[in-house]
Design a protein around this motif. Structure first.
Motif, PDB file in Angstrom:
ATOM      1  N   GLN A 179       0.924  -1.056  -0.102  1.00 44.85           N
ATOM      2  CA  GLN A 179       0.036   0.000   0.074  1.00 44.85           C
ATOM      3  C   GLN A 179       0.782   1.376   0.101  1.00 44.85           C
ATOM      4  O   GLN A 179       0.475   2.438   0.125  1.00 44.85           O
ATOM      5  N   VAL A 180       2.134   1.131  -0.246  1.00 48.42           N
ATOM      6  CA  VAL A 180       3.061   2.280  -0.085  1.00 48.42           C
ATOM      7  C   VAL A 180       2.926   3.114  -1.567  1.00 48.42           C
ATOM      8  O   VAL A 180       2.737   2.621  -2.532  1.00 48.42           O
ATOM      9  N   VAL A 181       2.877   4.413  -1.343  1.00 48.87           N
ATOM     10  CA  VAL A 181       2.691   5.251  -2.484  1.00 48.87           C
ATOM     11  C   VAL A 181       3.806   6.247  -2.647  1.00 48.87           C
ATOM     12  O   VAL A 181       4.181   7.018  -1.677  1.00 48.87           O
ATOM     13  N   TYR A 182       4.312   6.315  -3.760  1.00 47.47           N
ATOM     14  CA  TYR A 182       5.196   7.473  -4.203  1.00 47.47           C
ATOM     15  C   TYR A 182       4.602   8.370  -5.276  1.00 47.47           C
ATOM     16  O   TYR A 182       4.266   7.853  -6.046  1.00 47.47           O
ATOM     17  N   VAL A 183       4.934   9.689  -5.259  1.00 50.22           N
ATOM     18  CA  VAL A 183       4.506  10.528  -6.310  1.00 50.22           C
ATOM     19  C   VAL A 183       5.804  11.044  -7.084  1.00 50.22           C
ATOM     20  O   VAL A 183       6.614  11.642  -6.526  1.00 50.22           O
ATOM     21  N   ASP A 184       5.915  10.988  -8.482  1.00 51.43           N
ATOM     22  CA  ASP A 184       6.778  11.745  -9.338  1.00 51.43           C
ATOM     23  C   ASP A 184       6.178  13.063  -9.761  1.00 51.43           C
ATOM     24  O   ASP A 184       5.411  13.062 -10.769  1.00 51.43           O
ATOM     25  N   SER A 212      -7.482  12.398   0.988  1.00 50.26           N
ATOM     26  CA  SER A 212      -5.954  12.978   1.051  1.00 50.26           C
ATOM     27  C   SER A 212      -5.090  11.837   1.549  1.00 50.26           C
ATOM     28  O   SER A 212      -5.211  11.357   2.791  1.00 50.26           O
ATOM     29  N   ILE A 213      -4.055  11.930   1.006  1.00 47.72           N
ATOM     30  CA  ILE A 213      -2.907  10.927   1.162  1.00 47.72           C
ATOM     31  C   ILE A 213      -1.488  11.872   1.370  1.00 47.72           C
ATOM     32  O   ILE A 213      -0.236  11.148   1.470  1.00 47.72           O
ATOM     33  N   GLY A 214      -1.562  13.026   1.408  1.00 51.69           N
ATOM     34  CA  GLY A 214      -0.483  13.950   1.603  1.00 51.69           C
ATOM     35  C   GLY A 214      -0.067  15.140   1.003  1.00 51.69           C
ATOM     36  O   GLY A 214      -0.979  15.432  -0.065  1.00 51.69           O
ATOM     37  N   VAL A 226      10.575  13.173  -6.214  1.00 53.56           N
ATOM     38  CA  VAL A 226       9.934  12.129  -5.927  1.00 53.56           C
ATOM     39  C   VAL A 226       9.539  12.092  -4.513  1.00 53.56           C
ATOM     40  O   VAL A 226      10.570  12.275  -3.588  1.00 53.56           O
ATOM     41  N   PHE A 227       8.197  12.182  -4.132  1.00 59.77           N
ATOM     42  CA  PHE A 227       7.974  12.198  -2.710  1.00 59.77           C
ATOM     43  C   PHE A 227       7.083  10.737  -2.229  1.00 59.77           C
ATOM     44  O   PHE A 227       6.504  10.205  -2.915  1.00 59.77           O
ATOM     45  N   ALA A 228       7.264  10.461  -0.967  1.00 62.82           N
ATOM     46  CA  ALA A 228       6.669   9.672  -0.238  1.00 62.82           C
ATOM     47  C   ALA A 228       5.516  10.043   0.437  1.00 62.82           C
ATOM     48  O   ALA A 228       5.540  11.409   1.168  1.00 62.82           O
ATOM     49  N   VAL A 229       4.182   9.475   0.018  1.00 68.88           N
ATOM     50  CA  VAL A 229       2.912   9.884   0.782  1.00 68.88           C
ATOM     51  C   VAL A 229       2.500   8.890   1.694  1.00 68.88           C
ATOM     52  O   VAL A 229       3.088   7.761   1.792  1.00 68.88           O
ATOM     53  N   ASP A 230       1.317   9.215   1.983  1.00 65.74           N
ATOM     54  CA  ASP A 230       0.585   8.090   3.047  1.00 65.74           C
ATOM     55  C   ASP A 230       0.277   6.840   2.186  1.00 65.74           C
ATOM     56  O   ASP A 230      -0.120   7.023   0.976  1.00 65.74           O
ATOM     57  N   LYS A 231       0.179   5.892   2.824  1.00 69.91           N
ATOM     58  CA  LYS A 231      -0.294   4.399   2.274  1.00 69.91           C
ATOM     59  C   LYS A 231      -1.821   4.528   1.870  1.00 69.91           C
ATOM     60  O   LYS A 231      -2.604   5.400   2.532  1.00 69.91           O
ATOM     61  N   THR A 232      -2.092   3.866   0.598  1.00 75.45           N
ATOM     62  CA  THR A 232      -3.654   3.829   0.496  1.00 75.45           C
ATOM     63  C   THR A 232      -4.322   2.293   0.089  1.00 75.45           C
ATOM     64  O   THR A 232      -3.258   1.856  -0.418  1.00 75.45           O
TER      65      THR A 232
END
Length: 262
Positions: A179-184, A212-214, A226-232
Motif C-alpha cells: 500500500q506504499v505510494v510515491y509521487v513523481d 487526502s494521502i499527503g 519524488v515524494f513519499a506520501v501516505d499509504k492507501t
C-alpha cells in the motif's frame, strides 16, 4: 677632552637617541662639524641602531617601523662630560632592549596571524563537512527515487494535465501489496508562494470519494521531485490539486492539476 675619551663617554649615544637638552645638542653638533672623527662616530652609531631595528622591520607594519626609526634619527646637541665607557655600553644595552621589544611584537603578530589562519581552516573544514552531508543526502534521495522507479511490484499510474494546468503531468508508483505510494512530481510547475500540492486517492463508485494521502511539502528543496506520501488501499484513481499552505479537507476542483485512473 680627547676624541677617544669623548667618544667613549656615551654622550654620542645620548645625542643619537635625542636625550640631550637643546643647548647640549647644539654643542655636539658644533663639535661634529669641526671634528670628522666625532662626526663619523655619530653616523656609525646611527647606522648601527637603525640596522638593528631594520632587521625586524620586515615582520612588523610599516607604520610601527617608522615610529621606531623616527626615535633613532640624528639629533643635535651639547657635550655632557662622562668619565667611563660603561655608559656607552648601557645605552647600547638600551638599544638591544628596544630590538627585543620589536622582536616580541613580531612574534605576537605572527601568533595572531596563525590564530586567524587556524580559524579560517576550521571554517573551511566545517563548510566542507556541510557540503559532504548535503551531497550524501542528495545521493540517498536519488538512490531512493531510483529504487521506487525500478521496483517491479509497483503499479505506475500516469496523471494527465487538467483544465487548471493542461501541460502538467505526474506519476504515481503504488505497491498494492504494501500500500506504499510515491509521487513523481517532476512534471508539475513550481507551486506559487503560499500554495502546496495535495495528493488524493479517489474511489469513483458508487460516488466520487476523495481521500487526502499527503502534501508535497518542500517542493523546491526536493531535487528528485519524488515524494513519499501516505499509504492507501482500494484506490481507483489519483488526483493532484493546488491548495493553500497546510492543505484542504476536500479537493478544490477548480485547481485540479492532474488526474489518472488506475
Amino acid at each position: 677632552m680627547e676624541n677617544k675619551e669623548y667618544i667613549e663617554s656615551g654622550i654620542l649615544e645620548l645625542y643619537v637617541y635625542g636625550l640631550l637638552s637643546e643647548a647640549e645638542n647644539d654643542e655636539v653638533t658644533a663639535m661634529s662639524q669641526k671634528n670628522p672623527e666625532i662626526k663619523a662616530e655619530i653616523i656609525s652609531i646611527e647606522k648601527a641602531i637603525i640596522n638593528l631595528s631594520s632587521s625586524f622591520s620586515p615582520f612588523i607594519s610599516h607604520a610601527q617601523f617608522e615610529k621606531i626609526k623616527a626615535q633613532l634619527e640624528l639629533k643635535h646637541g651639547k657635550v655632557v662630560d662622562f668619565k667611563s665607557r660603561s655608559n656607552r655600553l648601557n645605552y647600547l644595552g638600551w638599544a638591544a632592549s628596544l630590538a627585543l621589544l620589536v622582536g616580541i611584537g613580531f612574534q605576537y603578530n605572527k601568533l595572531t596571524q596563525s590564530n586567524e589562519q587556524l580559524k579560517v581552516k576550521e571554517n573551511e573544514k566545517l563548510n566542507l563537512e556541510k557540503t559532504l552531508v548535503t551531497v550524501e543526502s542528495k545521493s540517498k534521495a536519488t538512490e531512493s527515487a531510483l529504487n521506487v522507479i525500478r521496483d517491479e511490484n509497483n503499479t505506475v499510474i500516469s496523471l494527465g494535465g487538467q483544465a487548471a494546468a493542461p501541460t502538467a503531468k505526474a506519476k504515481i508508483y503504488w505497491n498494492k501489496q504494501t500500500q506504499v505510494v510515491y509521487v513523481d512530481a517532476s512534471g508539475l510547475p513550481e507551486p506559487p508562494e503560499g500554495k502546496v500540492y495535495q495528493i488524493w486517492s479517489l474511489k469513483l463508485l458508487p460516488q466520487l470519494t476523495p481521500t487526502s494521502i499527503g502534501l508535497l511539502s518542500d517542493f523546491q528543496a526536493n531535487q528528485s521531485k519524488v515524494f513519499a506520501v501516505d499509504k492507501t488501499t482500494g484506490a481507483e484513481a489519483f488526483g493532484i490539486t493546488l491548495e493553500p499552505a497546510g492543505g484542504s479537507k476536500s479537493p478544490t476542483m477548480e485547481q485540479l492539476y492532474t488526474l489518472g485512473k488506475v
